[in-house]
Design an enzyme around this catalytic site. Structure first.
Site, PDB file in Angstrom:
ATOM      1  N   ASN A  91       0.821  -1.211   0.000  1.00  0.00           N
ATOM      2  CA  ASN A  91       0.000   0.000   0.000  1.00  0.00           C
ATOM      3  C   ASN A  91       0.859   1.267   0.000  1.00  0.00           C
ATOM      4  OD1 ASN A  91      -2.335  -1.649   0.271  1.00  0.00           O
ATOM      5  ND2 ASN A  91      -2.055  -1.693   2.488  1.00  0.00           N
ATOM      6  N   HIS A 124      19.668 -15.243 -16.218  1.00  0.00           N
ATOM      7  CA  HIS A 124      19.799 -16.204 -17.312  1.00  0.00           C
ATOM      8  C   HIS A 124      20.868 -17.231 -16.962  1.00  0.00           C
ATOM      9  CE1 HIS A 124      17.220 -14.279 -20.332  1.00  0.00           C
ATOM     10  NE2 HIS A 124      17.595 -13.149 -19.768  1.00  0.00           N
ATOM     11  N   ALA A 171      21.348   6.842  -5.379  1.00  0.00           N
ATOM     12  CA  ALA A 171      21.211   6.830  -6.831  1.00  0.00           C
ATOM     13  C   ALA A 171      22.409   6.149  -7.489  1.00  0.00           C
ATOM     14  CB  ALA A 171      21.068   8.255  -7.348  1.00  0.00           C
TER      15      ALA A 171
END
Length: 208
Positions: A91, A124, A171
């Site tokens: 939420n 992968h 970041a």
């Protein structure tokens, strides 16, 4: 329970599994066939006040779960994919512009994910040098992002990791291992640079 039984039977019969998979997923585009996408409204679980913008690529299939919690939002140009594992979003969480999220991933409540973030529980397989990587299939490890985490722009969260409560991913970070609660991590690979000390009631700088 019935869904799990069907999955088990399909795994035991590779030919039928292949036919069913091609009926659901386009073999070249690797996304749900258009006739499956037409019925997404019936099998996607959306909470009250939730928003998925029209430009979002919804590679969402009926045989795995997709849940978007109350008042959560998936911003423009993102891709959300549950083809190889459940994708659960809590939420009041925000999936920012241009994110790619591939299950199995569970995102908690009040999580903020900035722009151009990749969160993928898929890898992968490549170990057999006599086969192409594409022919060796994939493996998955779940990602868990706990409540109130903040994931900075252009970060990558790799399979099998856990982001603790109220943690910050700076970041451009590449998260290759789990992050404790109340921590700040940065870099490639991401390392802890700050942690909150509840006794001192302050953030402690751990950067050397």
């Amino acid at each position: 329970m019935k869904t799990q039984q069907i999955k088990k039977r399909l795994k035991q019969n590779p030919y039928i599994k292949h036919l069913v998979l091609n009926f659901i997923m386009h073999p070249v585009k690797t996304r749900p066939q258009w006739w499956i996408r037409m019925f997404q409204f019936a099998y996607l679980k959306r909470g009250k006040g939730s928003v998925i913008y029209h430009s979002v690529r919804k590679d969402l299939v009926p045989f795995n779960r997709f849940v978007l919690g109350n008042y959560s939002i998936v911003e423009d140009f993102s891709c959300i994919n549950n083809a190889v594992g459940d994708l659960i979003i809590g939420n009041n969480s925000r999936i920012g512009l241009g994110n790619t999220i591939i299950g199995p991933v569970k995102i908690g409540n009040e999580v903020n994910i900035a722009q151009n973030v990749v969160i993928s529980g898929l890898n992968h397989n490549f170990l057999d040098p006599d086969k192409t990587i594409a022919s060796q299939g994939v493996s998955t490890l779940s990602i868990l992002i706990e409540d109130d985490a903040w994931i900075g722009a252009n970060s990558v969260i790799l399979a099998g990791t856990k982001i603790g409560k109220h943690s910050v991913i700076a970041a451009g970070s590449i998260v290759t291992r789990s992050v404790p609660p109340f921590s700040v991590v940065a870099g490639n690979p991401a390392k802890i640079i700050k942690q909150y000390d509840f006794e001192k009631k302050e953030w402690i700088n751990l950067k050397s």
